[in-house]
Design an enzyme around this catalytic site. Structure first.
Site, PDB file in Angstrom:
ATOM      1  N   GLN A 146     -10.010   9.543  -1.330  1.00  0.00           N
ATOM      2  CA  GLN A 146      -9.174   9.931  -2.461  1.00  0.00           C
ATOM      3  C   GLN A 146      -9.630   9.293  -3.769  1.00  0.00           C
ATOM      4  O   GLN A 146      -9.790   9.964  -4.773  1.00  0.00           O
ATOM      5  CB  GLN A 146      -7.705   9.546  -2.206  1.00  0.00           C
ATOM      6  CG  GLN A 146      -7.027  10.457  -1.246  1.00  0.00           C
ATOM      7  CD  GLN A 146      -5.576  10.104  -1.033  1.00  0.00           C
ATOM      8  OE1 GLN A 146      -4.722  10.952  -1.202  1.00  0.00           O
ATOM      9  NE2 GLN A 146      -5.290   8.881  -0.666  1.00  0.00           N
TER      10      GLN A 146
ATOM     11  N   HIS B 280      -3.234   0.453  -3.823  1.00  0.00           N
ATOM     12  CA  HIS B 280      -4.053   1.236  -2.903  1.00  0.00           C
ATOM     13  C   HIS B 280      -4.827   0.360  -1.920  1.00  0.00           C
ATOM     14  O   HIS B 280      -5.044  -0.829  -2.174  1.00  0.00           O
ATOM     15  CB  HIS B 280      -5.029   2.083  -3.711  1.00  0.00           C
ATOM     16  CG  HIS B 280      -4.351   2.909  -4.751  1.00  0.00           C
ATOM     17  ND1 HIS B 280      -3.890   4.180  -4.512  1.00  0.00           N
ATOM     18  CD2 HIS B 280      -4.025   2.633  -6.047  1.00  0.00           C
ATOM     19  CE1 HIS B 280      -3.312   4.654  -5.599  1.00  0.00           C
ATOM     20  NE2 HIS B 280      -3.380   3.735  -6.548  1.00  0.00           N
TER      21      HIS B 280
ATOM     22  N   ARG C 170       0.773   8.905  -5.847  1.00  0.00           N
ATOM     23  CA  ARG C 170       1.142   8.407  -4.516  1.00  0.00           C
ATOM     24  C   ARG C 170       1.697   6.982  -4.582  1.00  0.00           C
ATOM     25  O   ARG C 170       2.585   6.625  -3.806  1.00  0.00           O
ATOM     26  CB  ARG C 170      -0.046   8.500  -3.564  1.00  0.00           C
ATOM     27  CG  ARG C 170      -1.319   7.782  -4.003  1.00  0.00           C
ATOM     28  CD  ARG C 170      -2.489   8.205  -3.122  1.00  0.00           C
ATOM     29  NE  ARG C 170      -3.745   7.518  -3.374  1.00  0.00           N
ATOM     30  CZ  ARG C 170      -4.680   7.928  -4.225  1.00  0.00           C
ATOM     31  NH1 ARG C 170      -4.471   9.033  -4.940  1.00  0.00           N
ATOM     32  NH2 ARG C 170      -5.807   7.264  -4.366  1.00  0.00           N
TER      33      ARG C 170
ATOM     34  N   ASN D 264      -5.219  11.486   3.148  1.00  0.00           N
ATOM     35  CA  ASN D 264      -5.334  10.390   4.108  1.00  0.00           C
ATOM     36  C   ASN D 264      -5.338  10.966   5.525  1.00  0.00           C
ATOM     37  O   ASN D 264      -6.146  10.582   6.369  1.00  0.00           O
ATOM     38  CB  ASN D 264      -4.159   9.419   3.988  1.00  0.00           C
ATOM     39  CG  ASN D 264      -4.189   8.591   2.724  1.00  0.00           C
ATOM     40  OD1 ASN D 264      -3.176   8.483   2.039  1.00  0.00           O
ATOM     41  ND2 ASN D 264      -5.325   7.993   2.397  1.00  0.00           N
TER      42      ASN D 264
ATOM     43  N   ARG E 229       0.851  -1.190   0.000  1.00  0.00           N
ATOM     44  CA  ARG E 229       0.000   0.000   0.000  1.00  0.00           C
ATOM     45  C   ARG E 229       0.886   1.240   0.000  1.00  0.00           C
ATOM     46  O   ARG E 229       1.876   1.313   0.736  1.00  0.00           O
ATOM     47  CB  ARG E 229      -0.923   0.032   1.223  1.00  0.00           C
ATOM     48  CG  ARG E 229      -1.923   1.183   1.100  1.00  0.00           C
ATOM     49  CD  ARG E 229      -2.837   1.331   2.294  1.00  0.00           C
ATOM     50  NE  ARG E 229      -3.794   2.411   2.022  1.00  0.00           N
ATOM     51  CZ  ARG E 229      -4.554   2.971   2.933  1.00  0.00           C
ATOM     52  NH1 ARG E 229      -4.500   2.560   4.188  1.00  0.00           N
ATOM     53  NH2 ARG E 229      -5.377   3.939   2.597  1.00  0.00           N
ATOM     54  N   HIS E 230       0.547   2.217  -0.835  1.00  0.00           N
ATOM     55  CA  HIS E 230       1.314   3.460  -0.932  1.00  0.00           C
ATOM     56  C   HIS E 230       1.408   4.158   0.430  1.00  0.00           C
ATOM     57  O   HIS E 230       0.630   3.899   1.348  1.00  0.00           O
ATOM     58  CB  HIS E 230       0.662   4.401  -1.943  1.00  0.00           C
ATOM     59  CG  HIS E 230      -0.708   4.859  -1.538  1.00  0.00           C
ATOM     60  ND1 HIS E 230      -0.926   5.844  -0.594  1.00  0.00           N
ATOM     61  CD2 HIS E 230      -1.939   4.444  -1.923  1.00  0.00           C
ATOM     62  CE1 HIS E 230      -2.219   6.026  -0.428  1.00  0.00           C
ATOM     63  NE2 HIS E 230      -2.867   5.191  -1.219  1.00  0.00           N
TER      64      HIS E 230
ATOM     65  N   GLU F  29      -6.648   2.889  -8.038  1.00  0.00           N
ATOM     66  CA  GLU F  29      -7.634   2.830  -6.962  1.00  0.00           C
ATOM     67  C   GLU F  29      -9.051   2.840  -7.523  1.00  0.00           C
ATOM     68  O   GLU F  29      -9.304   3.313  -8.639  1.00  0.00           O
ATOM     69  CB  GLU F  29      -7.422   4.008  -5.993  1.00  0.00           C
ATOM     70  CG  GLU F  29      -8.407   4.098  -4.826  1.00  0.00           C
ATOM     71  CD  GLU F  29      -8.389   2.898  -3.894  1.00  0.00           C
ATOM     72  OE1 GLU F  29      -8.756   1.800  -4.335  1.00  0.00           O
ATOM     73  OE2 GLU F  29      -8.030   3.084  -2.703  1.00  0.00           O
TER      74      GLU F  29
END
Length: 198
Positions: free
Chosen positions: A21, A137, A58, A15, A8-9, A80
């Site tokens: 997002q 994501h 990201r 966030n 996961r970024h 995402e």
């Protein structure tokens, strides 16, 4: 068999603010950069035959920290989920505006899962018997977990940390989850458990 490590970024300001997002393209914040650096350190001695990233900044930023000089393949399949009119809203604003959690113009969970699983099967075919790293994501990873575990984990049930690792393997066409949301490589102060949609 094909091994895939999902990452996961790192965290973004959205966030941090608790905003949805989705496809909105937000850069890593300072904490997100540190989380990406922790991932790089943890994975520096591991060999990957391919590094793949979602096209969103990201994820690409996080992948660049981990990949170093290695080429990154940008793959739309791992973008995402699109949350439609909910993007940019806080969770509380979403509850007030859309109490049924149905957001106009959003991508359905089923459509997202189909897209991502097609992407994973493509990696399995192209990198058979190899190891692939995919930076993506929270919504994507939870969608995969829900699909592979038939709803035991994942969407609506599992909270994922930024920089968390999820270990998958495809054996004879069937995906297996070995571990998910592994965070022991992160500094405890940098672990951020976030809503899966952010």
């Amino acid at each position: 068999m094909t091994k895939v490590l999902l990452v996961r970024h790192g965290e973004t300001d959205w966030n941090r603010e608790g905003r949805v997002q989705g496809r909105t393209d937000i850069l890593l914040n300072h904490r997100g950069v540190k989380q990406a650096e922790y991932c790089r350190r943890a994975l520096k001695d591991m060999t990957f035959d391919c590094v793949v990233s979602s096209p969103l900044a990201r994820a690409r930023e996080t992948a660049a920290f981990i990949a170093g000089p290695r080429q990154i393949i940008v793959e739309d399949a791992f973008i995402e989920r699109h949350y439609g009119m909910a993007e940019g809203l806080t969770i509380e604003e979403c509850r007030q505006s859309y109490p049924d959690r149905r957001y106009p113009y959003e991508e359905t969970l089923f459509a997202m899962q189909e897209r991502v699983m097609r992407g994973l099967h493509k990696l399995h075919e192209e990198y058979l018997e190899q190891k692939v790293l995919v930076v993506t994501h929270g919504g994507v990873i939870n969608g995969v977990l829900a699909f592979v575990t038939k709803g035991t984990y994942g969407s609506g049930k599992t909270r994922l940390s930024h920089g968390g690792l999820t270990d998958l393997e495809c054996i004879d066409g069937h995906w297996i989850v070995h571990q998910f949301n592994v965070v022991n490589h992160l500094d405890s102060k940098e672990i951020n458990l976030s809503n899966e949609k952010r």
